[in-house]
Write an enzyme that holds these catalytic residues in place. Structure first.
Site, PDB file in Angstrom:
ATOM      1  N   HIS A 229      -0.370   1.586  -0.206  1.00  0.00           N
ATOM      2  CA  HIS A 229      -0.121   1.265   1.196  1.00  0.00           C
ATOM      3  C   HIS A 229       1.290   0.693   1.350  1.00  0.00           C
ATOM      4  CE1 HIS A 229      -4.195   2.122   1.876  1.00  0.00           C
ATOM      5  NE2 HIS A 229      -4.703   0.926   2.080  1.00  0.00           N
TER       6      HIS A 229
ATOM      7  N   CYS B 267      -7.445  -4.462   1.666  1.00  0.00           N
ATOM      8  CA  CYS B 267      -6.292  -4.085   0.854  1.00  0.00           C
ATOM      9  C   CYS B 267      -4.962  -4.346   1.548  1.00  0.00           C
ATOM     10  CB  CYS B 267      -6.403  -2.612   0.455  1.00  0.00           C
ATOM     11  SG  CYS B 267      -6.867  -1.515   1.814  1.00  0.00           S
TER      12      CYS B 267
END
Length: 345
Positions: free
Chosen positions: A246, A133
């Site tokens: 994130h 990710c």
């Protein structure tokens, strides 16, 4: 469901990423004829919603991938290692969201905005790997910068949400916050240290070189995706007490003189990127802005004066969507567009 579409399986359908895969399949342009959803035996018999249907959860078993065209795996590397070959043997294309095949030289590692040419034909092993990710959101931003100015070195510090470690990690953060506000002992199970109101500078195992496995994923995967085996990359990955999305602070050294305004314009026009960059007005992306958003968001674009050709920027993306589930579905969509997928009759 579309009677002329694909038969699609989602392995790990009740997990944080798997449930997003199911949701995105209901929204995407990929025609779905049948959806089969797999989870642990404990979930067998339960049903999940997909469009106007309730689809029963099944355990993995021999023959379960018969007539499946596309199998999306997101149940851990061990499950992929055991069951991906069965799916491929049944004629399915496997798109794997685990680390099992990412560095296999015969398995393409793909972010559709960055290296779509890898999907011009069906891969020889019948498997496409979905990157980590934190890697995905970074390479989407690196690509237009590289095309304009070249790349010599990348330094990145990540601020990774607990959802990247699964549902149990989100539960741990929530439970710890409740415990602290109620003066109860904090239980530490999923992480090595308390995550509530804390930052943990270690994601994954520590390797002989002192880096963690998560940090080396960013290094090695970025080189493979961008086709730059000699690119110098340094990463520090940190878990932070945020539920979703994130964030990354990135410092770039380019081959040619870099102009922040040119870089910003290139980012604005690149597919999948949204630029939010008016810091004097407090306009920049945050984890809350990115949650549920399919774009890679960029801001704080400025010159890095510590090197000759330097650029600094801030990147945020929803790690469960573009960082995982969405990217996997986009891989299938692109292969459909390229004619590299054929639905079984």
């Amino acid at each position: 469901m579309d009677e002329t579409g694909y038969n699609i399986a989602v392995v790990g359908a009740t997990g944080a990423v798997g449930s997003q895969m199911v949701s995105i399949l209901a929204e995407c342009r990929l025609p779905v004829k049948e959806l089969r959803v797999f989870a642990s035996p404990q979930s067998s018999g339960n049903k999940i919603h997909f469009n106007d249907s309730r689809v029963p959860l099944r355990p993995l078993s021999p023959g379960c991938f018969e007539h499946i065209d596309i199998a999306l795996f997101s149940a851990g590397a061990g499950v992929t290692k055991k069951w991906a070959s069965e799916a491929v043997g049944a004629g399915a294309l496997v798109i794997d969201n685990t680390s099992q095949y990412r560095m296999d030289r015969d398995v393409p590692l793909v972010v559709p905005e960055v290296n779509p040419h890898e999907l011009d034909r069906r891969p020889v092993k019948g498997i496409v790997a979905n990157p980590n990710c934190s890697t995905i959101q970074m390479v989407v931003v690196l690509k237009p910068i590289y095309d304009l100015f070249g790349l010599k070195r990348v330094v990145v510090a990540t601020y990774q949400a607990v959802s990247g470690a699964g549902r149990s990690a989100m539960d741990e953060l929530s439970n710890q916050v409740v415990s602290l506000y109620n003066n109860r002992p904090v239980e530490v199970l999923r992480f090595p240290r308390q995550i509530a109101f804390n930052c943990i500078p270690k994601i994954g195992d520590v390797l002989e070189n002192g880096c963690t496995t998560e940090e080396m994923k960013m290094v090695l995967e970025t080189r493979k995706i961008m086709g730059l085996p000699g690119l110098r990359i340094s990463a520090a990955t940190v878990r932070v007490p945020v539920f979703h999305s994130h964030s990354e602070a990135v410092w770039l050294e380019t081959d040619r003189p870099v102009d922040p305004n040119e870089a910003m314009e290139a980012l604005r026009t690149f597919p999948g990127i949204q630029v939010l960059d008016e810091p004097d007005k407090d306009i920049y992306p945050t984890a809350l802005d990115a949650a549920g958003n399919d774009m890679v968001m960029v801001g704080r674009i400025r010159r890095d004066t510590s090197v000759e050709n330097g650029l600094s920027l801030w990147i945020v993306a929803d790690n469960l969507r573009k960082g995982a589930a969405l990217n996997a579905v986009q891989i299938a969509e692109l292969m459909h567009d390229h004619g590299a997928l054929k639905a079984k009759p």
